[in-house]
Design an enzyme around this catalytic site. Structure first.
Site, PDB file in Angstrom:
ATOM      1  NE  ARG A  57       2.061  -1.889   6.815  1.00  0.00           N
ATOM      2  CZ  ARG A  57       2.115  -1.071   7.868  1.00  0.00           C
ATOM      3  NH1 ARG A  57       1.269  -1.216   8.856  1.00  0.00           N
ATOM      4  NH2 ARG A  57       3.007  -0.112   7.917  1.00  0.00           N
ATOM      5  N   PRO A  58       4.097  -7.222   3.383  1.00  0.00           N
ATOM      6  CG  PRO A  58       4.476  -7.901   1.191  1.00  0.00           C
ATOM      7  CD  PRO A  58       3.529  -7.136   2.048  1.00  0.00           C
ATOM      8  CB  ILE A 110      -0.095   3.014   0.002  1.00  0.00           C
ATOM      9  CG1 ILE A 110       0.181   4.337  -0.723  1.00  0.00           C
ATOM     10  CG2 ILE A 110       1.143   2.514   0.750  1.00  0.00           C
ATOM     11  CD1 ILE A 110       1.344   4.348  -1.679  1.00  0.00           C
ATOM     12  CB  CYS A 153      -1.050  -4.901  10.452  1.00  0.00           C
ATOM     13  SG  CYS A 153      -0.925  -3.792   9.063  1.00  0.00           S
ATOM     14  NE  ARG A 155       0.277   0.968  16.999  1.00  0.00           N
ATOM     15  CZ  ARG A 155       0.490   0.111  16.032  1.00  0.00           C
ATOM     16  NH1 ARG A 155      -0.480  -0.696  15.657  1.00  0.00           N
ATOM     17  NH2 ARG A 155       1.651   0.045  15.429  1.00  0.00           N
ATOM     18  CG  ASP A 158       0.360   7.232   7.230  1.00  0.00           C
ATOM     19  OD1 ASP A 158      -0.172   6.133   7.004  1.00  0.00           O
ATOM     20  OD2 ASP A 158       1.549   7.357   7.567  1.00  0.00           O
ATOM     21  CG  ASP A 176       8.745  -8.479  -0.783  1.00  0.00           C
ATOM     22  OD1 ASP A 176       7.988  -7.802  -0.065  1.00  0.00           O
ATOM     23  OD2 ASP A 176       8.829  -8.316  -2.016  1.00  0.00           O
ATOM     24  CE  LYS A 197       2.815   6.091  14.029  1.00  0.00           C
ATOM     25  NZ  LYS A 197       3.235   4.909  13.257  1.00  0.00           N
ATOM     26  CG  ASN A 198       5.368   6.826  10.875  1.00  0.00           C
ATOM     27  OD1 ASN A 198       5.232   6.104  11.875  1.00  0.00           O
ATOM     28  ND2 ASN A 198       4.439   6.919   9.939  1.00  0.00           N
TER      29      ASN A 198
END
Ligand code: EPU
Length: 417
Positions: A122-123, A327, A117, A397, A305, A125, A23-24
């Site tokens: 989870r910015p 993380i 989320c 997902r 993950d 920037d 997926k990623n």
């Protein structure tokens, strides 16, 4: 009522199972199609909710997305809109991956700010700072970030922290920039390397992907390509833990063992018996798991993950384990649900102390995010009795037909609408 999974636990999984495409890696590969008017074909792409969401997002900016046998074809002959709307971005943070390629190809991009989320704030920037360095004007207004540049200019970018999609976004922006861009402190994940492979096939000049320093010599134009997406290392790890947690004997195929070496090393420490070849891993766990300490970190460290899934396994270990999540700040939501199945886990900030119990009991539980859901399914496979995992859309997902794959290994698992 949203779909749920019903699991009768206690069956050791046996057999062989294939890993799907990642997926990623598929999501950035789809976004990369924005960089050319020619078709980009992914010979394999998982059939997942997130992949469909990215397809819809690309369609809103002008793409034609078609499913081909086992894969996907994306063509953006012309960018017809530069707007990634909140309705789509809010359902999938990876939507932010369209920002870099859109501004690089089209000169403008407006992308809804993803916001928080379930697993943390989870910015973005670092994405924005990097694009600014490449000469984009960035403005944030009414919940949208807009980026504008007539042509991006190469820069030396050092990200403040290691970010996977941030590195991918900046790579996709830099491939069409004027001059040679250097990204320092780049993410080294296999998905970043896979994107570099695709971009190179499209005509980009990239060196160093897979190291912390990526060098990108901008070109004026990119063309189409056909690409095979790397195997999903998180799905592979999840299936190996499924074998271990049920005391089964499973060969997981179509994976790259090197991509999960930190996970395999930890499983070996836990007592999982592993054999491997170039594209497969056989996992057995004849004894009760041993406790171990796990700390997540960027690749090649232990992946965040896989933290929830390995915690489900450690919950059954003969002793006390310590799991440290570095993380994301809120990635322990599986803990309270595992506790409903009999796990003894206490968290304090980023640390979870896991006191192993001899067994789990089936229970109704609630999925909260993708990997937490996987952990609950794993616990359900090991548990005595029936586990019902609600809100299984979180699982959908990122896992392609997980219950079908587990069912083929002998698991008693059914989806109820
Ligand atoms: N961060 C910032 N600023 C930024 C970017 C990131 O502060 O501009 C922080 C994040 O808040 C986080 C850390 O840096 O604390 C690392 O985040 P990263 O940017 O690497 O995460 P991501 O790119 O948003 C990808 C995966 C995630 C995976 C993480 C970490 C995709 C589409 N998503 O997210 O996958 O957990 O890297 O490896 O590639 C999943 O598949 O379940 C999943 C969440």
């Amino acid at each position: 009522m949203p779909a749920r999974l019903e699991i009768e636990g206690g069956v050791p999984l046996l057999g062989t199972v294939k890993v799907s495409a990642a997926k990623n890696a598929a999501l950035p590969a789809m976004a990369a199609a924005l960089l050319t008017s020619e078709p980009v074909t992914l010979a394999n792409a998982p059939d997942l909710a997130d992949v469909r969401t990215m397809g819809r997002l690309l369609e809103t900016v002008g793409a034609r997305v078609s499913r081909i046998a086992g894969g996907l074809r994306v063509q953006v002959a012309r960018v017809t809109s530069d707007l990634a709307p909140y309705e789509l971005v809010s359902t999938m943070r990876a939507s932010v991956l369209v920002l870099g390629p859109l501004v690089a190809r089209h000169g403008t991009a407006r992308v809804a700010l993803p916001g928080g989320c379930a697993i943390g704030v989870r910015p973005i920037d670092q994405h924005l700072k990097g694009l600014q360095k490449l000469g984009a004007d960035i403005a944030i207004e009414n919940g949208y970030v807009s980026a504008r540049a007539s042509r991006l200019k190469a820069a030396r970018i050092t990200t403040d922290l290691v970010t996977v999609t941030g590195t991918e976004n900046l790579m996709m922006a830099a491939v069409l920039a004027e001059g040679t861009t250097v990204i320092e402190n780049a993410a080294r994940e296999p998905e970043v390397v896979d994107l570099a492979t695709l971009l190179t096939a499209m005509g980009a000049r990239i060196q160093g992907a897979g190291t912390a320093r990526i060098e990108i010599e901008g070109v004026v134009e990119l063309g189409g390509a056909v690409h095979r997406v790397v195997p999903d290392r998180v799905e592979a790890g999840t299936l190996i833990v499924a074998a271990a947690i049920t005391g089964g004997d499973v060969t997981v195929t179509d994976l790259v063992p090197d991509h999960i070496s930190s996970v395999l090393a930890k499983l070996d420490e836990i007592g999982v018996v592993l054999e491997m070849g170039p594209t497969w891993v056989r996992a057995r766990c004849p004894e009760r798991p041993r406790p171990a300490d796990v700390t997540t970190s960027p690749f090649p460290g232990f992946p965040t993950d896989m933290q929830a899934q390995v915690m489900a396994l450690l919950g059954l270990a003969d002793g006390q384990s310590r799991v440290t999540e570095t993380i994301f700040e809120n990635r322990f939501m599986h803990v309270a649900e595992l506790a409903r199945m009999g796990a003894r886990i206490e968290t304090e900030g980023a640390i979870a102390i896991v006191r192993g119990v001899p067994g789990y009991q089936g229970a109704p539980v609630m999925a909260s995010d993708l990997r937490a859901s996987a952990a609950l399914v794993l616990a359900g496979l090991a548990a005595r009795g029936t586990t019902i995992v609600a809100r299984v859309y979180h699982l959908d997902r990122g896992y392609e037909r997980l219950e079908v794959k587990l069912g083929a290994l002998g698991a008693r698992i059914v989806r109820r609408a």
